[in-house]
Design an enzyme around this catalytic site. Structure first.
Site, PDB file in Angstrom:
ATOM      1  N   ASP A  65       0.838  -1.196   0.000  1.00 45.46           N
ATOM      2  CA  ASP A  65       0.000   0.000   0.000  1.00 45.46           C
ATOM      3  C   ASP A  65       0.876   1.251   0.000  1.00 45.46           C
ATOM      4  OD1 ASP A  65      -1.757   2.060   0.449  1.00 45.46           O
ATOM      5  OD2 ASP A  65      -2.360   1.414   2.455  1.00 45.46           O
ATOM      6  N   GLU A 144      31.548   9.754   6.854  1.00 48.57           N
ATOM      7  CA  GLU A 144      31.830   9.739   8.286  1.00 48.57           C
ATOM      8  C   GLU A 144      30.504  10.020   8.997  1.00 48.57           C
ATOM      9  OE1 GLU A 144      34.948  12.501   9.310  1.00 48.57           O
ATOM     10  OE2 GLU A 144      35.837  12.305   7.314  1.00 48.57           O
ATOM     11  N   GLU A 146      28.362  10.579  12.352  1.00 50.61           N
ATOM     12  CA  GLU A 146      28.401  10.944  13.769  1.00 50.61           C
ATOM     13  C   GLU A 146      27.027  10.731  14.389  1.00 50.61           C
ATOM     14  OE1 GLU A 146      31.816  14.432  13.252  1.00 50.61           O
ATOM     15  OE2 GLU A 146      29.695  14.986  13.415  1.00 50.61           O
ATOM     16  N   GLU A 227      33.619  11.289  19.608  1.00 50.67           N
ATOM     17  CA  GLU A 227      33.680  12.594  18.943  1.00 50.67           C
ATOM     18  C   GLU A 227      33.772  13.718  19.978  1.00 50.67           C
ATOM     19  OE1 GLU A 227      34.041  14.684  16.678  1.00 50.67           O
ATOM     20  OE2 GLU A 227      34.411  13.405  14.938  1.00 50.67           O
ATOM     21  N   GLU A 235      31.623   8.403  16.461  1.00 45.61           N
ATOM     22  CA  GLU A 235      31.719   8.340  15.002  1.00 45.61           C
ATOM     23  C   GLU A 235      32.248   6.984  14.578  1.00 45.61           C
ATOM     24  OE1 GLU A 235      34.755  10.032  11.686  1.00 45.61           O
ATOM     25  OE2 GLU A 235      33.662  11.606  12.775  1.00 45.61           O
ATOM     26  N   HIS A 284      29.702  13.653   7.064  1.00 50.29           N
ATOM     27  CA  HIS A 284      30.697  14.211   6.155  1.00 50.29           C
ATOM     28  C   HIS A 284      30.794  13.323   4.920  1.00 50.29           C
ATOM     29  CE1 HIS A 284      32.725  16.112   9.930  1.00 50.29           C
ATOM     30  NE2 HIS A 284      31.556  16.649   9.636  1.00 50.29           N
ATOM     31  N   ARG A 354      38.585  22.890   8.619  1.00 52.24           N
ATOM     32  CA  ARG A 354      37.308  22.310   9.020  1.00 52.24           C
ATOM     33  C   ARG A 354      36.221  23.349   9.301  1.00 52.24           C
ATOM     34  NH1 ARG A 354      40.821  18.174  10.016  1.00 52.24           N
ATOM     35  NH2 ARG A 354      39.949  16.062   9.884  1.00 52.24           N
ATOM     36  N   GLU A 372      35.553  16.769   0.487  1.00 50.01           N
ATOM     37  CA  GLU A 372      34.690  16.398   1.611  1.00 50.01           C
ATOM     38  C   GLU A 372      33.661  17.502   1.856  1.00 50.01           C
ATOM     39  OE1 GLU A 372      34.879  15.945   6.494  1.00 50.01           O
ATOM     40  OE2 GLU A 372      36.691  16.373   5.331  1.00 50.01           O
ATOM     41  N   ARG A 374      31.205  18.971   4.234  1.00 49.56           N
ATOM     42  CA  ARG A 374      31.073  18.835   5.685  1.00 49.56           C
ATOM     43  C   ARG A 374      29.712  19.293   6.222  1.00 49.56           C
ATOM     44  NH1 ARG A 374      35.222  17.944   8.778  1.00 49.56           N
ATOM     45  NH2 ARG A 374      34.528  19.341  10.458  1.00 49.56           N
TER      46      ARG A 374
END
Length: 483
Positions: A65, A144, A146, A227, A235, A284, A354, A372, A374
């Site tokens: 359904d 990655e 977390e 973390e 993580e 990430h 970062r 990456e 983030r």
């Protein structure tokens, strides 16, 4: 012709059936569990005893359904079909009776075609669009993930009041709490949870159990650690793979982590910001493109990137605010995307920085060269979020979109005037949905996304926003009660 007798898959199903039959016999399997995902990214399932699994099952699938899933069919046209993808079969280590889990694609019985609001088929179309473009043959993703581990979580929402409360023996606020077996005192401070050894890292063994479960289900954990945040932020990173594979893997990851925690009388959340005043959790996303077995993101430009990779970044920067609707799809997501808590708010790129939304990691070979992103979080439907990131990047490559100059400074330390000169991420889900309404043509290229899916997704998310906006919040009492 009835739904259950209409043939959906035209190709031979002998190989699929033989693969599952071998697993059934080798492991004395009693049930087949069919897995699929709604627009939000929530996994659903239905279980069949093995006497219902034969060669025809892989041809005709299983009817269900579709009106009971958010943003899908109306009740007057509710029938949809699950077609199993035998390549995804894995044993389920969390159930009493031996069970094989299989991911499914959703088909529409009236058209014999993939259902256009099935997130998994979007990822398949994105991979085909990449191949047909001639730019590359494979998009690789790494992730990655977390998450927070709690020992108690409670909330309530009523006409006359609401609250939430989380707790953990590891939480910094428990330093003065009397405990049944004594307060042993070892716990991370606020923003002090990165890489401590046990006993401060009290979840080391639990993460190891999670990694073992992931191994059993076909994922390859590469690292696990505590973390930055206190109160059980952790993580686990698993080995990279293709876009579709890693989207599938993220659902398996969540299932395994939730169930290992549950078995140990703990609870896990992937909410980006369950705590006030400490770091939130992200997803990430590492990305690269390959052609002819060569990583075409490697080059001699900034950070060892190729011009292709820089254009790919340019596309993500250009479409970032629309991407937020898929990569940061909850109202809670934007409580993480604030300055000072290691989450990006400025849409720039940088090597090793970062505080930037796109980081270029330090690697040891051209084969590993990647970017990456983030800013995403694990509230994302991975099929939609990963596909949207790829489509934005390909738009950047096709249109040679300049990403601008890299920013190497700590963005949190720059003046407000300087920060305003850079593109920014959205600060609310409402902003993200408005951006997606205006900027989504790049997603429609090659029929990867459909207008119907985007409109339905926006409607589902607007309902979430409206629910929050109509609910009185405790902070409003603090701000306004005595005025």
């Amino acid at each position: 012709m009835s739904v259950v007798t209409k043939k959906i898959v035209k190709e031979s199903n002998v190989e699929s059936f033989e693969l599952i039959k071998q697993m059934i016999e080798e492991h004395e399997v009693q049930y087949i569990d069919l897995r699929f995902t709604d627009l939000r990214g929530k996994e659903h399932h239905v279980s069949l005893p093995i006497n219902k699994v034969d060669q025809n099952f892989f041809t005709y699938g299983k009817a269900f359904d579709g009106s009971s899933l958010c943003g899908w069919q109306g009740i007057n046209q509710s029938d949809l079909i699950l077609i199993p993808d035998a390549k995804t079969a894995t044993l389920d280590p969390f159930v009493e009776f031996e069970t094989v889990n299989i991911r499914c694609d959703v088909y529409h019985p009236d058209t014999n075609a993939p259902y256009d609001r099935d997130p998994r088929v979007v990822a398949k179309r994105a991979e085909k669009y990449l191949l047909d473009s001639g730019i590359a043959e494979v998009c690789y993703f790494g992730q990655e993930v977390e998450f927070f581990i709690f020992e108690d979580v409670r909330w309530d929402i009523r006409m006359n009041g609401s609250f939430y409360q989380v707790d953990s023996g590891e939480a910094c606020w428990n330093s003065g709490t009397r405990m049944e077996n004594g307060n042993l005192g070892h716990r991370p401070r606020i923003k002090g949870g990165y890489f401590p050894v046990p006993p401060v890292d009290s979840y080391h063994d639990l993460r190891a159990f999670m990694c073992e479960a992931l191994f059993k289900m076909g994922l390859v954990p590469e690292v696990h650690h505590h973390e930055v945040a206190n109160c059980g932020q952790n993580e686990i990173t698993t080995r990279h793979g293709t876009l579709l594979q890693k989207a599938d893997d993220l659902l398996t990851f969540k299932y395994a982590v939730h169930n290992v925690a549950h078995a140990h009388n703990k609870t896990v959340t992937f909410m980006p910001k369950p705590l006030v005043g400490d770091n939130g959790s992200g997803l990430h996303c590492h990305q690269s493109l390959a052609k002819g077995g060569k990583n075409i993101f490697a080059g001699s430009g900034y950070g060892g990137l190729s011009e292709t990779a820089l254009f790919y970044i340019g596309g993500i920067i250009k479409h970032a605010r629309a991407l937020n609707a898929f990569t940061n799809p909850s109202t809670n997501s934007y409580k993480r995307l604030v300055p000072g808590f290691e989450a990006p708010v400025t849409m720039v790129y940088s090597q090793g920085n970062r505080s930037a939304a796109i980081r270029i990691p330090h690697v040891f070979s051209e084969h590993e060269k990647r970017i990456e992103a983030r800013f995403p979080d694990a509230m994302a439907n991975p099929y939609l979020a990963f596909s949207a990131l790829l489509m934005a990047g390909l738009d950047g490559i096709k249109n040679k979109i300049d990403p601008g100059e890299a920013v190497n400074e700590n963005l949190y330390d720059l003046s407000e005037e300087k920060v305003k000169t850079f593109p920014s991420l959205c600060s609310s889900l409402t902003q993200a949905l408005e951006a997606l309404e205006v900027d989504h043509q790049f997603l429609l290229e090659g029929g990867v996304f459909t207008q119907s899916l985007i409109e339905s997704y926006i409607q589902v998310k607007k309902e979430e926003v409206a629910k929050l906006n109509m609910t009185t919040h405790p902070i409003e009492f603090d701000l306004y009660y005595s005025l």
